[in-house]
Design an enzyme around this catalytic site. Structure first.
Site, PDB file in Angstrom:
ATOM      1  N   ASP A 125       0.843  -1.191   0.000  1.00  0.00           N
ATOM      2  CA  ASP A 125       0.000   0.000   0.000  1.00  0.00           C
ATOM      3  C   ASP A 125       0.882   1.246   0.000  1.00  0.00           C
ATOM      4  O   ASP A 125       1.923   1.265  -0.670  1.00  0.00           O
ATOM      5  CB  ASP A 125      -0.926  -0.038   1.231  1.00  0.00           C
ATOM      6  N   HIS A 157      -3.580   5.875   3.455  1.00  0.00           N
ATOM      7  CA  HIS A 157      -4.334   4.675   3.117  1.00  0.00           C
ATOM      8  C   HIS A 157      -3.718   3.420   3.722  1.00  0.00           C
ATOM      9  O   HIS A 157      -4.418   2.564   4.295  1.00  0.00           O
ATOM     10  CB  HIS A 157      -4.407   4.552   1.589  1.00  0.00           C
ATOM     11  N   SER A 347     -11.714  -0.953  -0.426  1.00  0.00           N
ATOM     12  CA  SER A 347     -10.351  -0.975   0.121  1.00  0.00           C
ATOM     13  C   SER A 347     -10.346  -1.265   1.611  1.00  0.00           C
ATOM     14  O   SER A 347      -9.386  -1.825   2.135  1.00  0.00           O
ATOM     15  CB  SER A 347      -9.665   0.382  -0.104  1.00  0.00           C
TER      16      SER A 347
END
Length: 557
Positions: A125, A157, A347
């Site tokens: 990520d 994220h 996600s």
């Protein structure tokens, strides 16, 4: 003596029935008299009945069948002493805000946290806030495949995803991570502009596998559009990297994608890498059980769903302090930018499945990745109109796959019959075909899955003039087919397959197939097993080789 023997004989008849008796709750039909029904049960069983007025009775009886036929009885339930128990409740103060923990029954499999060996989970990520108090003790290793350090996360994220999986549990601060045995492998692949190159992703996957990952979480994706190749983002490099991970026993979990960048919303196709073979594709459900429009649909590649709205997790403290410096919960998404405060997207659904997979691996380290995937999908709670998904239907559907993740049921499934492992994967094409040996013949068993593993391919050596008889017994209730391809075959599926190289194929409907052929040249041929109707399970494939003039004879396994 005779009387004594007779008494002993009668005791032998009575004792087993008493030993096998169980406690039952008996429901009463509307307007039925509890006293009269109790009298009928006592007359039938010879046992004393207790009342739970006004709606039920309890009694010990040999079985339930005799109770169901009694007039006034509406239902019968066997009462098991161990059917209810206290479930573990984390003491992390923000756990009460993590509504998704209850929805997926994250901790209900245990009365108290068991000691489980560590399991490495790779989060590929945007990096991580390495000093975050919830995460700094959970990191095994990290590496960056872009210019900046993996120990910082300017995007946020990656830290959000990592918190869902492995935030420190039961430490009386912050939130509760789901996979308490998890050790994080952090691979940074997101560039400063928020994009990811297939090259960085592939290198990160390779690194994670080589550093002992059992699970890889990919909470990103590219658009899939079978009708428009110009829009489709399929990457052979990404597919090869995923195949490397799967062939090394790693379970790859990926978000099916959000349709905000698609031509229409909701979008009818899972993105890549979720739409690759053996990848566990995860979609989103809302708090009310519905499927948000942003969550991509897919008949084949949407395998499982998990909560994907209103998700609370960790964020880099540099982001929260600059965004909302006066916010109390620094380091958590409540204090972040609006996109993180909403906490929505597939996600954020995928990490919950990755965490559940880590728990299964920790509990049963001997399991293979395809077994863990089967346990998670087949134990899911079916999504249907009664559970809030108006457009879902019973069984597998394109919106939620097999249903909503249920950690408790997946853990309990470990006590039952385990799914069969397939030692030949990933043999999904001619280039990755599994070699099968045998001068005269061979019998093998493997598994196939219409939704995630439609093809298995095997290489078999034949000499010119040699005759081959191959037989397939597919999973019951499916339509399976058997094909033989000539030497030189590069692909057996898709539009690029050269049908002129097809040497033989079975034609029978159903799951029992056979082909007979005589080799026209010496070389490696390709036996293809294909399931063409919904279903999954074990199959057996046998073949016999015979010299050119020998009598043909095949043995069905």
């Amino acid at each position: 003596m005779r009387r004594l023997a007779l008494a002993a004989f009668l005791l032998a008849l009575v004792t087993p029935a008493s030993a096998s008796a169980a406690r039952y709750a008996v429901g009463l039909q509307r307007d039925a008299s509890p006293r009269l029904v109790a009298q009928r049960i006592e007359a039938r069983t010879g046992r004393r009945v207790s009342e739970i007025p006004p709606f039920a009775l309890t009694v010990r009886a040999p079985d339930a069948d005799g109770l169901r036929s009694i007039r006034g009885v509406s239902w019968v339930e066997r009462l098991r002493d161990n059917s209810r128990r206290l479930s573990f409740t984390p003491n992390d103060p923000l756990a009460a805000r993590q509504w998704y923990l209850n929805r997926i029954h994250a901790f209900e499999a245990w009365g108290q946290l068991p000691f489980l060996p560590s399991v490495r989970v790779a989060v590929i990520d945007s990096g991580i806030d390495v000093d975050h108090p919830e995460l700094k003790g959970q990191i095994a290793a990290g590496s960056s495949f872009v210019g900046s350090s993996w120990q910082s996360d300017t995007n946020g994220h990656g830290t959000f995803v990592a918190g869902e999986i492995a935030a420190a549990l039961n430490n009386e601060q912050g939130m509760a991570g789901i996979a308490f045995p998890a050790e994080l492998l952090v691979a940074k692949v997101v560039r400063s502009d928020g994009t990811i190159s297939p090259d960085a992703e592939a290198r990160a996957i390779h690194w994670a596998v080589d550093h002992g990952a059992r699970v890889i979480n990919l909470s990103f994706g590219g658009m899939r559009d079978p009708a428009d190749r110009a829009r489709d983002t399929y990457s052979p490099l990404e597919a090869a990297a995923v195949q490397y991970a799967v062939s090394n026993g790693v379970l790859v979990v990926a978000a099916v994608g959000n349709g905000d960048g698609a031509p229409d919303q909701p979008w009818g196709y899972a993105g890549y890498p979720a739409a690759l073979p053996h990848v566990l594709g995860v979609s989103a459900v809302a708090r009310d059980g519905s499927v948000p429009d942003f969550s991509n649909r897919d008949v084949s590649y949407n395998d499982l769903s998990a909560p994907g709205e209103g998700i609370l997790s960790t964020l880099p403290r540099a982001i929260t302090s600059s965004t909302r410096p006066g916010c109390v919960l620094q380091g958590y998404s409540d204090c972040g930018p609006i996109e993180f405060r909403r906490g929505e997207g597939t996600s954020f659904s995928a990490p919950q499945v990755s965490a559940a997979a880590a728990l299964i691996f920790a509990d049963s380290p001997q399991l293979k990745s395809d077994q863990v995937a089967a346990l998670l999908t087949r134990s899911a709670n079916d999504a249907e109109p009664d559970s809030g998904c108006e457009r879902c239907w019973p069984g597998r559907d394109s919106l939620t796959g097999w249903g909503v993740l249920d950690v408790e049921q997946a853990v309990k499934a470990l006590d039952g019959t385990l799914p069969e492992a397939d030692r030949f994967e990933t043999n999904d094409e001619a280039a990755s075909a599994a070699r099968i040996w045998g001068r005269k013949g061979h019998l093998l068993r493997a598994t196939i899955d219409y939704w995630d593993d439609q093809l298995d391919v095997y290489k078999i050596k034949l000499r010119r003039g040699q005759r081959l008889v191959a037989r397939l017994r597919g999973p019951r209730g499916t339509n399976t087919n058997l094909f033989l391809w000539r030497p030189g075959t590069r692909r057996v599926a898709g539009s690029t397959a050269d049908r002129r190289l097809l040497a033989a194929q079975s034609t029978s409907p159903g799951s029992l197939e056979r082909i007979r052929v005589r080799a026209q040249e010496t070389g490696w041929y390709f036996l293809e097993v294909k399931v063409s109707t919904p279903g999954a399970g074990r199959y057996s494939l046998s073949f016999r080789k015979r010299p050119r003039r020998a009598a043909l004879r095949a043995v069905l396994p």
